[in-house]
Every structure is written in structure tokens, then in C-alpha cells.
Design a protein around this motif. Structure first.
Motif, PDB file in Angstrom:
ATOM      1  N   SER A 414     -32.360  22.255  27.165  1.00  7.17           N
ATOM      2  CA  SER A 414     -31.480  22.738  26.102  1.00  7.17           C
ATOM      3  C   SER A 414     -31.493  21.810  24.891  1.00  7.17           C
ATOM      4  O   SER A 414     -32.096  20.737  24.897  1.00  7.17           O
ATOM      5  N   THR A 415     -30.781  22.251  23.853  1.00  2.87           N
ATOM      6  CA  THR A 415     -30.631  21.508  22.606  1.00  2.87           C
ATOM      7  C   THR A 415     -29.153  21.339  22.298  1.00  2.87           C
ATOM      8  O   THR A 415     -28.360  22.270  22.515  1.00  2.87           O
ATOM      9  N   ALA A 416     -28.760  20.168  21.801  1.00  6.58           N
ATOM     10  CA  ALA A 416     -27.387  19.932  21.346  1.00  6.58           C
ATOM     11  C   ALA A 416     -27.434  19.431  19.909  1.00  6.58           C
ATOM     12  O   ALA A 416     -28.274  18.590  19.568  1.00  6.58           O
ATOM     13  N   THR A 417     -26.563  19.953  19.073  1.00  8.21           N
ATOM     14  CA  THR A 417     -26.495  19.544  17.665  1.00  8.21           C
ATOM     15  C   THR A 417     -25.115  18.965  17.388  1.00  8.21           C
ATOM     16  O   THR A 417     -24.102  19.599  17.695  1.00  8.21           O
ATOM     17  N   VAL A 418     -25.071  17.755  16.830  1.00  6.83           N
ATOM     18  CA  VAL A 418     -23.800  17.081  16.578  1.00  6.83           C
ATOM     19  C   VAL A 418     -23.787  16.528  15.163  1.00  6.83           C
ATOM     20  O   VAL A 418     -24.831  16.190  14.589  1.00  6.83           O
ATOM     21  N   LYS A 419     -22.603  16.446  14.606  1.00  4.62           N
ATOM     22  CA  LYS A 419     -22.416  15.836  13.296  1.00  4.62           C
ATOM     23  C   LYS A 419     -22.372  14.320  13.458  1.00  4.62           C
ATOM     24  O   LYS A 419     -21.724  13.805  14.377  1.00  4.62           O
ATOM     25  N   VAL A 420     -23.066  13.608  12.599  1.00  2.47           N
ATOM     26  CA  VAL A 420     -23.093  12.151  12.669  1.00  2.47           C
ATOM     27  C   VAL A 420     -22.788  11.589  11.284  1.00  2.47           C
ATOM     28  O   VAL A 420     -23.058  12.233  10.269  1.00  2.47           O
ATOM     29  N   PRO A 421     -22.208  10.394  11.223  1.00  6.48           N
ATOM     30  CA  PRO A 421     -21.929   9.787   9.921  1.00  6.48           C
ATOM     31  C   PRO A 421     -23.224   9.378   9.228  1.00  6.48           C
ATOM     32  O   PRO A 421     -24.232   9.077   9.882  1.00  6.48           O
ATOM     33  N   THR A 422     -23.212   9.401   7.921  1.00  6.20           N
ATOM     34  CA  THR A 422     -24.374   8.965   7.153  1.00  6.20           C
ATOM     35  C   THR A 422     -24.142   7.557   6.618  1.00  6.20           C
ATOM     36  O   THR A 422     -23.010   7.086   6.535  1.00  6.20           O
ATOM     37  N   ALA A 423     -25.260   6.911   6.286  1.00  6.49           N
ATOM     38  CA  ALA A 423     -25.235   5.560   5.709  1.00  6.49           C
ATOM     39  C   ALA A 423     -24.573   4.542   6.634  1.00  6.49           C
ATOM     40  O   ALA A 423     -24.031   3.534   6.176  1.00  6.49           O
ATOM     41  N   GLN A 424     -24.584   4.810   7.941  1.00  5.58           N
ATOM     42  CA  GLN A 424     -24.047   3.883   8.924  1.00  5.58           C
ATOM     43  C   GLN A 424     -25.024   3.773  10.094  1.00  5.58           C
ATOM     44  O   GLN A 424     -25.824   4.674  10.337  1.00  5.58           O
ATOM     45  N   GLN A 425     -24.926   2.675  10.816  1.00  7.89           N
ATOM     46  CA  GLN A 425     -25.752   2.521  12.003  1.00  7.89           C
ATOM     47  C   GLN A 425     -25.244   3.428  13.108  1.00  7.89           C
ATOM     48  O   GLN A 425     -24.048   3.529  13.369  1.00  7.89           O
ATOM     49  N   VAL A 426     -26.188   4.122  13.758  1.00  5.37           N
ATOM     50  CA  VAL A 426     -25.872   5.007  14.878  1.00  5.37           C
ATOM     51  C   VAL A 426     -26.636   4.517  16.099  1.00  5.37           C
ATOM     52  O   VAL A 426     -27.847   4.272  16.015  1.00  5.37           O
ATOM     53  N   THR A 427     -25.943   4.368  17.215  1.00  2.00           N
ATOM     54  CA  THR A 427     -26.565   3.933  18.460  1.00  2.00           C
ATOM     55  C   THR A 427     -26.543   5.081  19.456  1.00  2.00           C
ATOM     56  O   THR A 427     -25.497   5.677  19.708  1.00  2.00           O
ATOM     57  N   ILE A 428     -27.725   5.405  19.992  1.00  7.01           N
ATOM     58  CA  ILE A 428     -27.874   6.497  20.951  1.00  7.01           C
ATOM     59  C   ILE A 428     -28.233   5.901  22.302  1.00  7.01           C
ATOM     60  O   ILE A 428     -29.246   5.211  22.435  1.00  7.01           O
ATOM     61  N   SER A 429     -27.422   6.160  23.304  1.00  2.97           N
ATOM     62  CA  SER A 429     -27.698   5.652  24.651  1.00  2.97           C
ATOM     63  C   SER A 429     -27.600   6.791  25.659  1.00  2.97           C
ATOM     64  O   SER A 429     -26.944   7.809  25.413  1.00  2.97           O
ATOM     65  N   GLY A 430     -28.274   6.602  26.807  1.00  7.58           N
ATOM     66  CA  GLY A 430     -28.302   7.640  27.826  1.00  7.58           C
ATOM     67  C   GLY A 430     -29.259   8.760  27.519  1.00  7.58           C
ATOM     68  O   GLY A 430     -29.154   9.850  28.095  1.00  7.58           O
ATOM     69  N   ALA A 431     -30.211   8.527  26.617  1.00 12.61           N
ATOM     70  CA  ALA A 431     -31.115   9.596  26.163  1.00 12.61           C
ATOM     71  C   ALA A 431     -32.547   9.367  26.612  1.00 12.61           C
ATOM     72  O   ALA A 431     -33.477   9.842  25.948  1.00 12.61           O
ATOM     73  N   ASP A 432     -32.753   8.677  27.734  1.00  7.98           N
ATOM     74  CA  ASP A 432     -34.115   8.443  28.207  1.00  7.98           C
ATOM     75  C   ASP A 432     -34.845   9.772  28.404  1.00  7.98           C
ATOM     76  O   ASP A 432     -34.368  10.663  29.112  1.00  7.98           O
ATOM     77  N   GLY A 433     -36.025   9.894  27.790  1.00 11.43           N
ATOM     78  CA  GLY A 433     -36.823  11.104  27.923  1.00 11.43           C
ATOM     79  C   GLY A 433     -36.439  12.211  26.973  1.00 11.43           C
ATOM     80  O   GLY A 433     -37.163  13.208  26.862  1.00 11.43           O
ATOM     81  N   LEU A 434     -35.306  12.081  26.272  1.00 12.63           N
ATOM     82  CA  LEU A 434     -34.902  13.095  25.301  1.00 12.63           C
ATOM     83  C   LEU A 434     -35.586  12.845  23.959  1.00 12.63           C
ATOM     84  O   LEU A 434     -36.083  11.746  23.693  1.00 12.63           O
ATOM     85  N   VAL A 435     -35.603  13.861  23.124  1.00 13.37           N
ATOM     86  CA  VAL A 435     -36.222  13.779  21.804  1.00 13.37           C
ATOM     87  C   VAL A 435     -35.158  14.105  20.768  1.00 13.37           C
ATOM     88  O   VAL A 435     -34.328  15.007  20.977  1.00 13.37           O
ATOM     89  N   ALA A 436     -35.154  13.385  19.651  1.00  9.87           N
ATOM     90  CA  ALA A 436     -34.082  13.549  18.663  1.00  9.87           C
ATOM     91  C   ALA A 436     -34.653  13.671  17.257  1.00  9.87           C
ATOM     92  O   ALA A 436     -35.715  13.129  16.939  1.00  9.87           O
ATOM     93  N   GLY A 437     -33.912  14.382  16.418  1.00  5.66           N
ATOM     94  CA  GLY A 437     -34.278  14.522  15.018  1.00  5.66           C
ATOM     95  C   GLY A 437     -33.046  14.822  14.190  1.00  5.66           C
ATOM     96  O   GLY A 437     -32.005  15.238  14.717  1.00  5.66           O
ATOM     97  N   VAL A 438     -33.158  14.623  12.892  1.00  7.13           N
ATOM     98  CA  VAL A 438     -32.048  14.838  11.965  1.00  7.13           C
ATOM     99  C   VAL A 438     -32.441  15.929  10.972  1.00  7.13           C
ATOM    100  O   VAL A 438     -33.582  15.956  10.490  1.00  7.13           O
ATOM    101  N   THR A 439     -31.518  16.841  10.682  1.00  4.92           N
ATOM    102  CA  THR A 439     -31.733  17.857   9.661  1.00  4.92           C
ATOM    103  C   THR A 439     -30.670  17.763   8.583  1.00  4.92           C
ATOM    104  O   THR A 439     -29.543  17.308   8.818  1.00  4.92           O
ATOM    105  N   TYR A 440     -31.061  18.194   7.370  1.00  2.00           N
ATOM    106  CA  TYR A 440     -30.141  18.330   6.234  1.00  2.00           C
ATOM    107  C   TYR A 440     -30.185  19.785   5.774  1.00  2.00           C
ATOM    108  O   TYR A 440     -31.257  20.397   5.720  1.00  2.00           O
ATOM    109  N   GLN A 441     -29.022  20.327   5.418  1.00  2.73           N
ATOM    110  CA  GLN A 441     -28.946  21.702   4.945  1.00  2.73           C
ATOM    111  C   GLN A 441     -27.812  21.801   3.935  1.00  2.73           C
ATOM    112  O   GLN A 441     -26.650  21.603   4.262  1.00  2.73           O
TER     113      GLN A 441
END
Length: 465
Positions: A414-441
């Protein structure tokens, strides 16, 4: 030689020395023929390489092939400057500019996280909204590790389309670059595609039209020797006399039988195809088979609300194939591509904007994450993080920025889409084997970039006499 470069070469030198020591030990053992004593196990020692600074390079400013007055169409000049966000596991991120805008460079930004007791991670992204003459739209890109091989799946050289390959060399030695270019007719044979020298700590801009003309579907494989390169591609579209978009193509994942494009925006594709000169306004999946066998491809398309479908296609070897993506509703999607042979993949979509133009977005495939990944989302309209789970296990991913933290459930497939803050450091954990990307619209257009996994750092090495 800079301190960071000296440390990098020291690290490489350590690895080379280890290989030599092991080889010498093997030869010595081979010459102990006739001995009756058991040599036993030699005492070894563990060597920890000196931590090195971490570096990534951001794409730089939007470019046009002329100066401000519209003259000198053989030379690139910059338009404005992008927003850049950075992240690190170290103490700080230093920024410096490679090359000079006066020498036809996009003025890419080098991010450096100085080494401490351990080797740090560094990450970043860029976003630029531009409206200047024929260059109008939004572009986003990841800040990337220097590499000897980059796949750029995107671009066009049809009338009104300008595609520029940017080659950034953040090292202190010359880089010699070869471009392998493919289009819908096969591999391009043209003088000047090999032996391109990029000076240390500089960038060279190479117009794709210098090698291939009137081709709507291109893929470029960038390889280098000597210094390692960070490569991006910028595409600008003019539809008849109307600006039709701007974007940056980030490097995609290496050829593989499985590819994931984690973040794709579809936004009023039918509206983008109204009017004149709409040949490349429809959304497509772009595929290229670098081998010699036909690829049988299954494309899985999923959204965060659980919707999804599959599309079957074939791709001939050695030519670029665009698979139309018609009749899909608006939304943010992930694409999972399973192929019978190794392929590379990317996606292009377009959208109408609030001033009766169109904008285009290029979305690259990405490598799986591992461990804890730091990233940063440059400030831009409608930023969202897409998490794709191609594994067979459900995942609980923690996305943390400052004091804020959210847990995201990403079930298998599956896919999950979440809102994240911009211009700040983001730490992603627990995502071994997952793939991530960012979109703007937003009203001014669409864009996206892949989230890069952490850079591999050297681990302690056991050395035997």
C-alpha cells in the motif's frame, strides 16, 4: 586539497591498503608448501577508518539558453534561485556554491556536514517557482550523493522543448563524463557524448539538443571516471507561444526488475491537454530496457485511500517506451513496476495552472530506505510525503520533526500520504525496505523528488598480518 576531500581519499586509501594486505597474506600462505607446522590463526586487529565529512549536491537555479537580453542562445544563464532545505545527523550543514553563474553554471549548492567522532549523514532538497519569459513553472529535486552512474529518465528535444543536463563535480579532481542517450528509435550515436571533462568543484551544462533533435522521449545514462558527478536534467516547455512548464529530473534507481516511483501527482490531465501543441501533455510512464530482451511489465498504481489498479505493457530493448496513463482520477499516486528484465523508469504528468498555462512534473524512481533516514522538504506549495510499502510485511513508520511526531501505518503493498513540515529536518524511522518521495501541488504547478536513503559509511575492518 580540502580537508573533506583528504579524508575521503584517506578512507579510500585505507580500503585499498586492506586489499593489498589481504593479497600479500594470501601469496605468503601459498608459498609455505612443505611446512609441517600448523600455522594457527594469525592475530588480527580492527582498524576503524577516519570519519569523513558527508556531501550532497543540490540541483541549482532554473536555466535558460540565453542571457537576460535573449542573446547568446548557446550559453546557459540562471533565473532566480531555489529554496533549499537541509538535514544532518551531525552538528551543522555548511553550504557553498559550485561553479559560477557567469560561466554557464546553474550555481548548484554543495552541502557539507563536517565529520565528528562518527561520520554524519546529510540530506536536502530544492524547490523553485519561476516565471520569467518562456520559463514558467515549478521544479523540485533531491540533493544527491556524487556517483559514477546516474540514470535520468525524462526530457524531450521536440520543437519548443529544451532539456539541459547539468553535470556537477564536487571533487578536487577532473571528472571525465560519458553520456549514453536513448530515444524512441534507439541509442543515439553523436560526436561529443564521450570524454566530457568537468573541472574540479564546478558544473558543466550540456544541452541535449546538441546530440538528438526532434525526439519526444529520451533517457540519459551519465557515467564518469575520475571525479564523481551529481547529474540532473532541467526541461522547459513552450507550447506554440505559451509557456508550458518547467521541472527538474532527479536521478532514478539503477536498472532493476522492480522499480518504485513513490510520489506522482495527477491533476486535471484532461484540462492540460486542451488547446494547441498538446503532444506531450498527457501523463505517461517512461520505460527503458538497457539489455537485449523484451520487458514484460506489470504496473501497479495505488493511492493512500486504498484505491489501485494494474496495467500490463511491453517495452522493447534499447528504445524508450512511453506508456499512456489515461482515465485516472486526480490524486497522489505511487507506481510499482515489476518487469521480466532489468529496466529504468520515470513518470511525467502535466496540469493546468491558475493563469491558463500548463506545468509539467517529472517523478523519479527511488531506492528503498534502510535504518533511520533524515531528509528535508524545501518550502513549496502543497508538500506531501508519500510512503510506499513494496515488502510483504506491514510497517509502522515514525515521522518526526522537532517535537512533533506521527506514526503512519503502511500495510504491505500500500501507499500512505502524510503532510510534513517544510524547511525543517524530518527523521523517518521504521521504514526499512519502504520507498519514499515528496510531491508538491499548487496553483502554480506540480513537482516532486525521491527521498534518498542514508549514505553508506565505512565500517571497521579486520586486518590480518
Amino acid at each position: 586539497m580540502s580537508t573533506s576531500t583528504a579524508r575521503r581519499w584517506a578512507l579510500r586509501g585505507t580500503a585499498t591498503a586492506v586489499a593489498v594486505i589481504v593479497a600479500v597474506g594470501t601469496i605468503a600462505a601459498a608459498h609455505t608448501i612443505g611446512t609441517t607446522e600448523d600455522p594457527g590463526h594469525p592475530a588480527g586487529r580492527t582498524v576503524t577508518p577516519v570519519p569523513a565529512a558527508a556531501e550532497r549536491v543540490c540541483a541549482g537555479s532554473a536555466l535558460r539558453l540565453s542571457d537576460d537580453a535573449g542573446n547568446d542562445a548557446t550559453r546557459a544563464s540562471t533565473i532566480g534561485s531555489p529554496q533549499i532545505a537541509t538535514a544532518t545527523t551531525g552538528d551543522r550543514v555548511d553550504r557553498s556554491e559550485l561553479g559560477s553563474a557567469s560561466t554557464g553554471s546553474s550555481a548548484p549548492t554543495l552541502l557539507t556536514a563536517p565529520a565528528g567522532e562518527t561520520a554524519p549523514q546529510v540530506a536536502g532538497s530544492s524547490y523553485q517557482s519561476v516565471s520569467d519569459g518562456d520559463v514558467v513553472g515549478v521544479g523540485a529535486a533531491s540533493c544527491d550523493d556524487p556517483s559514477q552512474s546516474t540514470w535520468l529518465v525524462g526530457g524531450s528535444t521536440e520543437t519548443g522543448r529544451t532539456s539541459l543536463v547539468t553535470l556537477s563535480n564536487p571533487t578536487d579532481v577532473n571528472a571525465t563524463v560519458d553520456l549514453t542517450i536513448a530515444d524512441a528509435t534507439g541509442t543515439v550515436s553523436a560526436p561529443g557524448t564521450t570524454g566530457i571533462v568537468v573541472a574540479p568543484n564546478s558544473q558543466k551544462v550540456v544541452p541535449l539538443s546538441g546530440f538528438v533533435t526532434d525526439q519526444g522521449s529520451t533517457v540519459v545514462h551519465v557515467t564518469s571516471s575520475g571525479g564523481q558527478i551529481v547529474a540532473h536534467m532541467q526541461e522547459t516547455v513552450v507550447r506554440t507561444l505559451t509557456p508550458g512548464g518547467f521541472d527538474i529530473v532527479s536521478g532514478g534507481a539503477a536498472p532493476s526488475r522492480s522499480q518504485v516511483i513513490p510520489a506522482v501527482v495527477l491533476d486535471d490531465a484532461e484540462g492540460a491537454q486542451r488547446g494547441e501543441d498538446t503532444a506531450d501533455a498527457g501523463p505517461v510512464l517512461r520505460l527503458y530496457v538497457p539489455g537485449t530482451e523484451v520487458a514484460r511489465v506489470t504496473l501497479g498504481i495505488t493511492t493512500a485511500d486504498g484505491g489501485g489498479t494494474t496495467v500490463d505493457a511491453t517495452a522493447e530493448p534499447g528504445v524508450v517506451t512511453d506508456v499512456p496513463l489515461d482515465d485516472f482520477p486526480d490524486g497522489r499516486y505511487s507506481f510499482t513496476i515489476d518487469s521480466s528484465v532489468p529496466i529504468v523508469a520515470g513518470a511525467r504528468t502535466t496540469t493546468p495552472t491558475d493563469d491558463d498555462r500548463t506545468d509539467l512534473g517529472w517523478f523519479a524512481s527511488a531506492e528503498p530506505l534502510s535504518g533511520t533516514t533524515v531528509t528535508a522538504v524545501a518550502a513549496g506549495s502543497g508538500a506531501r510525503l508519500n510512503l510506499v510499502n513494496p515488502t510483504r510485511q506491514d510497517a509502522t513508520v515514525t515521522v518526526r520533526s522537532g517535537d512533533d511526531s506521527q506514526e503512519v501505518q503502511v500495510t504491505s503493498g500500500s501507499t500512505a500520504t502524510v503532510k510534513v513540515p517544510t524547511a525543517q529536518q524530518v527523521t523517518i524511522s521504521g521504514a526499512d525496505g519502504l520507498v519514499a518521495g515528496v510531491t508538491y501541488q499548487g496553483d502554480d504547478g506540480i513537482a516532486g523528488f525521491p527521498v534518498r536513503p542514508e549514505t553508506e559509511v565505512s565500517s571497521p575492518v579486520r586486518i590480518y598480518p
